[in-house]
Design a protein around this motif. Sequence first.
Motif, PDB file in Angstrom:
ATOM      1  N   ALA A  12      -1.290  39.434  26.850  1.00 52.38           N
ATOM      2  CA  ALA A  12      -1.358  38.313  27.791  1.00 52.38           C
ATOM      3  C   ALA A  12      -0.959  36.992  27.134  1.00 52.38           C
ATOM      4  O   ALA A  12      -0.362  36.132  27.788  1.00 52.38           O
ATOM      5  CB  ALA A  12      -2.767  38.203  28.368  1.00 52.38           C
ATOM      6  N   GLY A  13      -1.261  36.827  25.859  1.00 46.55           N
ATOM      7  CA  GLY A  13      -0.951  35.571  25.183  1.00 46.55           C
ATOM      8  C   GLY A  13       0.526  35.227  25.185  1.00 46.55           C
ATOM      9  O   GLY A  13       0.929  34.149  25.640  1.00 46.55           O
ATOM     10  N   PRO A  14       1.415  36.117  24.676  1.00 45.90           N
ATOM     11  CA  PRO A  14       2.852  35.800  24.714  1.00 45.90           C
ATOM     12  C   PRO A  14       3.385  35.609  26.127  1.00 45.90           C
ATOM     13  O   PRO A  14       4.269  34.769  26.345  1.00 45.90           O
ATOM     14  CB  PRO A  14       3.483  37.034  24.041  1.00 45.90           C
ATOM     15  N   ALA A  15       2.884  36.370  27.087  1.00 48.88           N
ATOM     16  CA  ALA A  15       3.344  36.204  28.468  1.00 48.88           C
ATOM     17  C   ALA A  15       2.950  34.840  29.016  1.00 48.88           C
ATOM     18  O   ALA A  15       3.710  34.203  29.751  1.00 48.88           O
ATOM     19  CB  ALA A  15       2.775  37.315  29.353  1.00 48.88           C
ATOM     20  N   ALA A  16       1.746  34.363  28.679  1.00 54.38           N
ATOM     21  CA  ALA A  16       1.276  33.070  29.174  1.00 54.38           C
ATOM     22  C   ALA A  16       2.150  31.929  28.679  1.00 54.38           C
ATOM     23  O   ALA A  16       2.406  30.960  29.405  1.00 54.38           O
ATOM     24  CB  ALA A  16      -0.170  32.847  28.747  1.00 54.38           C
ATOM     25  N   GLY A  17       2.642  32.025  27.444  1.00 46.23           N
ATOM     26  CA  GLY A  17       3.496  30.972  26.916  1.00 46.23           C
ATOM     27  C   GLY A  17       4.798  30.825  27.677  1.00 46.23           C
ATOM     28  O   GLY A  17       5.355  29.734  27.768  1.00 46.23           O
ATOM     29  N   ARG A  18       5.299  31.915  28.239  1.00 45.84           N
ATOM     30  CA  ARG A  18       6.543  31.863  29.016  1.00 45.84           C
ATOM     31  C   ARG A  18       6.307  31.499  30.472  1.00 45.84           C
ATOM     32  O   ARG A  18       7.253  31.169  31.189  1.00 45.84           O
ATOM     33  CB  ARG A  18       7.253  33.215  28.940  1.00 45.84           C
ATOM     34  N   LEU A  19       5.041  31.564  30.913  1.00 45.97           N
ATOM     35  CA  LEU A  19       4.754  31.285  32.317  1.00 45.97           C
ATOM     36  C   LEU A  19       4.785  29.793  32.624  1.00 45.97           C
ATOM     37  O   LEU A  19       5.231  29.379  33.693  1.00 45.97           O
ATOM     38  CB  LEU A  19       3.382  31.855  32.692  1.00 45.97           C
ATOM     39  N   ALA A  20       4.327  28.973  31.677  1.00 45.26           N
ATOM     40  CA  ALA A  20       4.119  27.551  31.938  1.00 45.26           C
ATOM     41  C   ALA A  20       5.329  26.845  32.532  1.00 45.26           C
ATOM     42  O   ALA A  20       5.196  26.139  33.538  1.00 45.26           O
ATOM     43  CB  ALA A  20       3.656  26.852  30.654  1.00 45.26           C
ATOM     44  N   PRO A  21       6.532  26.995  31.965  1.00 42.69           N
ATOM     45  CA  PRO A  21       7.671  26.262  32.556  1.00 42.69           C
ATOM     46  C   PRO A  21       8.300  26.952  33.753  1.00 42.69           C
ATOM     47  O   PRO A  21       9.256  26.424  34.317  1.00 42.69           O
ATOM     48  CB  PRO A  21       8.667  26.203  31.386  1.00 42.69           C
ATOM     49  N   SER A  22       7.789  28.109  34.162  1.00 46.05           N
ATOM     50  CA  SER A  22       8.442  28.887  35.213  1.00 46.05           C
ATOM     51  C   SER A  22       7.748  28.803  36.558  1.00 46.05           C
ATOM     52  O   SER A  22       8.393  29.001  37.584  1.00 46.05           O
ATOM     53  CB  SER A  22       8.530  30.364  34.790  1.00 46.05           C
ATOM     54  N   LEU A  23       6.454  28.526  36.569  1.00 46.26           N
ATOM     55  CA  LEU A  23       5.674  28.552  37.801  1.00 46.26           C
ATOM     56  C   LEU A  23       5.174  27.146  38.112  1.00 46.26           C
ATOM     57  O   LEU A  23       5.065  26.297  37.217  1.00 46.26           O
ATOM     58  CB  LEU A  23       4.488  29.516  37.638  1.00 46.26           C
ATOM     59  N   PRO A  25       2.897  24.111  38.422  1.00 50.37           N
ATOM     60  CA  PRO A  25       1.777  23.842  37.513  1.00 50.37           C
ATOM     61  C   PRO A  25       0.408  24.196  38.080  1.00 50.37           C
ATOM     62  O   PRO A  25      -0.424  24.753  37.365  1.00 50.37           O
ATOM     63  CB  PRO A  25       1.902  22.332  37.250  1.00 50.37           C
ATOM     64  N   ARG A  26       0.171  23.883  39.350  1.00 49.24           N
ATOM     65  CA  ARG A  26      -1.164  24.156  39.895  1.00 49.24           C
ATOM     66  C   ARG A  26      -1.436  25.652  39.991  1.00 49.24           C
ATOM     67  O   ARG A  26      -2.520  26.115  39.617  1.00 49.24           O
ATOM     68  CB  ARG A  26      -1.310  23.508  41.270  1.00 49.24           C
ATOM     69  N   ARG A  27      -0.455  26.414  40.444  1.00 51.52           N
ATOM     70  CA  ARG A  27      -0.637  27.869  40.520  1.00 51.52           C
ATOM     71  C   ARG A  27      -0.744  28.471  39.123  1.00 51.52           C
ATOM     72  O   ARG A  27      -1.518  29.408  38.894  1.00 51.52           O
ATOM     73  CB  ARG A  27       0.515  28.500  41.288  1.00 51.52           C
ATOM     74  N   ALA A  28       0.057  27.940  38.184  1.00 51.29           N
ATOM     75  CA  ALA A  28      -0.011  28.443  36.815  1.00 51.29           C
ATOM     76  C   ALA A  28      -1.381  28.173  36.194  1.00 51.29           C
ATOM     77  O   ALA A  28      -1.911  29.010  35.446  1.00 51.29           O
ATOM     78  CB  ALA A  28       1.085  27.799  35.970  1.00 51.29           C
ATOM     79  N   ALA A  29      -1.977  27.020  36.497  1.00 49.28           N
ATOM     80  CA  ALA A  29      -3.293  26.699  35.953  1.00 49.28           C
ATOM     81  C   ALA A  29      -4.344  27.683  36.461  1.00 49.28           C
ATOM     82  O   ALA A  29      -5.183  28.179  35.683  1.00 49.28           O
ATOM     83  CB  ALA A  29      -3.679  25.267  36.318  1.00 49.28           C
ATOM     84  N   ARG A 193      -4.715  28.654  25.548  1.00 47.91           N
ATOM     85  CA  ARG A 193      -5.171  27.275  25.703  1.00 47.91           C
ATOM     86  C   ARG A 193      -4.011  26.282  25.720  1.00 47.91           C
ATOM     87  O   ARG A 193      -4.013  25.346  26.521  1.00 47.91           O
ATOM     88  CB  ARG A 193      -6.151  26.929  24.570  1.00 47.91           C
ATOM     89  N   GLU A 194      -3.027  26.477  24.861  1.00 48.42           N
ATOM     90  CA  GLU A 194      -1.903  25.523  24.814  1.00 48.42           C
ATOM     91  C   GLU A 194      -1.089  25.533  26.106  1.00 48.42           C
ATOM     92  O   GLU A 194      -0.822  24.461  26.671  1.00 48.42           O
ATOM     93  CB  GLU A 194      -1.015  25.820  23.607  1.00 48.42           C
ATOM     94  N   PRO A 195      -0.658  26.706  26.619  1.00 52.40           N
ATOM     95  CA  PRO A 195       0.062  26.665  27.904  1.00 52.40           C
ATOM     96  C   PRO A 195      -0.790  26.158  29.058  1.00 52.40           C
ATOM     97  O   PRO A 195      -0.270  25.511  29.973  1.00 52.40           O
ATOM     98  CB  PRO A 195       0.498  28.122  28.116  1.00 52.40           C
ATOM     99  N   LEU A 196      -2.106  26.410  29.015  1.00 46.42           N
ATOM    100  CA  LEU A 196      -2.962  25.897  30.076  1.00 46.42           C
ATOM    101  C   LEU A 196      -3.035  24.376  30.021  1.00 46.42           C
ATOM    102  O   LEU A 196      -2.949  23.701  31.061  1.00 46.42           O
ATOM    103  CB  LEU A 196      -4.364  26.499  29.961  1.00 46.42           C
ATOM    104  N   THR A 197      -3.172  23.816  28.828  1.00 46.19           N
ATOM    105  CA  THR A 197      -3.185  22.362  28.693  1.00 46.19           C
ATOM    106  C   THR A 197      -1.877  21.756  29.199  1.00 46.19           C
ATOM    107  O   THR A 197      -1.873  20.721  29.875  1.00 46.19           O
ATOM    108  CB  THR A 197      -3.400  21.969  27.230  1.00 46.19           C
ATOM    109  N   TYR A 198      -0.764  22.422  28.905  1.00 43.28           N
ATOM    110  CA  TYR A 198       0.534  21.916  29.346  1.00 43.28           C
ATOM    111  C   TYR A 198       0.626  21.898  30.872  1.00 43.28           C
ATOM    112  O   TYR A 198       1.058  20.891  31.462  1.00 43.28           O
ATOM    113  CB  TYR A 198       1.644  22.781  28.749  1.00 43.28           C
ATOM    114  N   VAL A 199       0.238  22.994  31.536  1.00 42.74           N
ATOM    115  CA  VAL A 199       0.384  23.033  33.000  1.00 42.74           C
ATOM    116  C   VAL A 199      -0.607  22.079  33.674  1.00 42.74           C
ATOM    117  O   VAL A 199      -0.309  21.545  34.751  1.00 42.74           O
ATOM    118  CB  VAL A 199       0.217  24.467  33.538  1.00 42.74           C
TER     119      VAL A 199
END
Length: 325
Positions: A12-23, A25-29, A193-199
């Motif tokens: 899940a970790g590597p997948a989450a890093g690629r999700l942030a710029p693709s979805l 922000p609110r849905r990604a969060a 945590r990092e992709p979540l903070t970004y979104v």
Amino acid sequence: MVWLPLLLPFLAGPAAGRLAPSLHPRRAAWLLAGTAVGLAAASTTALALLIVPGATHLHAVAALGKLLTPLATGSPDSVIAVAVTAAGLLTWCALSLGRALHRRLTQLRRARRLAARADGELLVLRDDCPDAYALPGRPGRIVVTTGMLRTLSAEEREALFAHERAHLRDRHHLYVAAAELAALCHPALRTLREPLTYVLERSADEAAAAAVCDRRLTARAIGRAALASRAAATRTADRPGLALAATAGPVPRRVAALLGRPAGAALGRPGSPGLPRRLAAPLIAATLLACLALSAAATVEAADDLHAGIEAAQGEAPRSQPPTR
């Protein structure tokens, strides 16, 4: 099956890093926070399930469960070793969660004392170091220093305040707290945590741009605030740990996103070079949801197998077979 919830967070970790710029922000969060909490709960439950077979080798536990024999899941030495390791990890998780919750409550009390100094939504601190952040509470406050007020123009200040107001309105500090607590249950979840903070910052950026009706102004305000705070080496030791600031995260990426397409806009037409990027969001989201579903299903299956093993150790007939005569 009991090992699957302990392994899936590493996917899940590597997948989450690629999700942030693709979805969006609110849905990604929502997806990232829900995935972190769900995987943490499943992995913690899996650790608890691993303790039970080894514990049944203790006479007190066997007598309490009315077991005729210990659970036959392997050699006694290996079963006991796994149970002891799982018990140690579960104890460490419990202690870490207790300390984290105590730290959060302390920060929340400090935030409430600081917020009580404000007459309205805005709390201005006399400090030459530029800083601004959203202080959660009931009600939440926007804290800004006089140094930051002097750095930005009136229009830029309004955009910055709209950003912090979005953090308070959507309770983004709860998302961050959930991710941090989940990371204490499984080390692989720290990468979420990092992709979540970004979104979360991107979500507040989009809300601010909509509030002031100017994406370029919002990007300029965030960029200037971040440059000023870093150039002045802003002291963040006095900032409560649960506060969220517009200058956090990868500011250049956020500014570029504001100056580009709005969040959630189409990323290309079918057959265009943007098609793979369009497909990235649903595929990555499906990967995270699959990890969450598989983890939950594996935990339920492992618990059911353990229950059947306990019934067999108690001398009861399996539930799926009629009693023999």
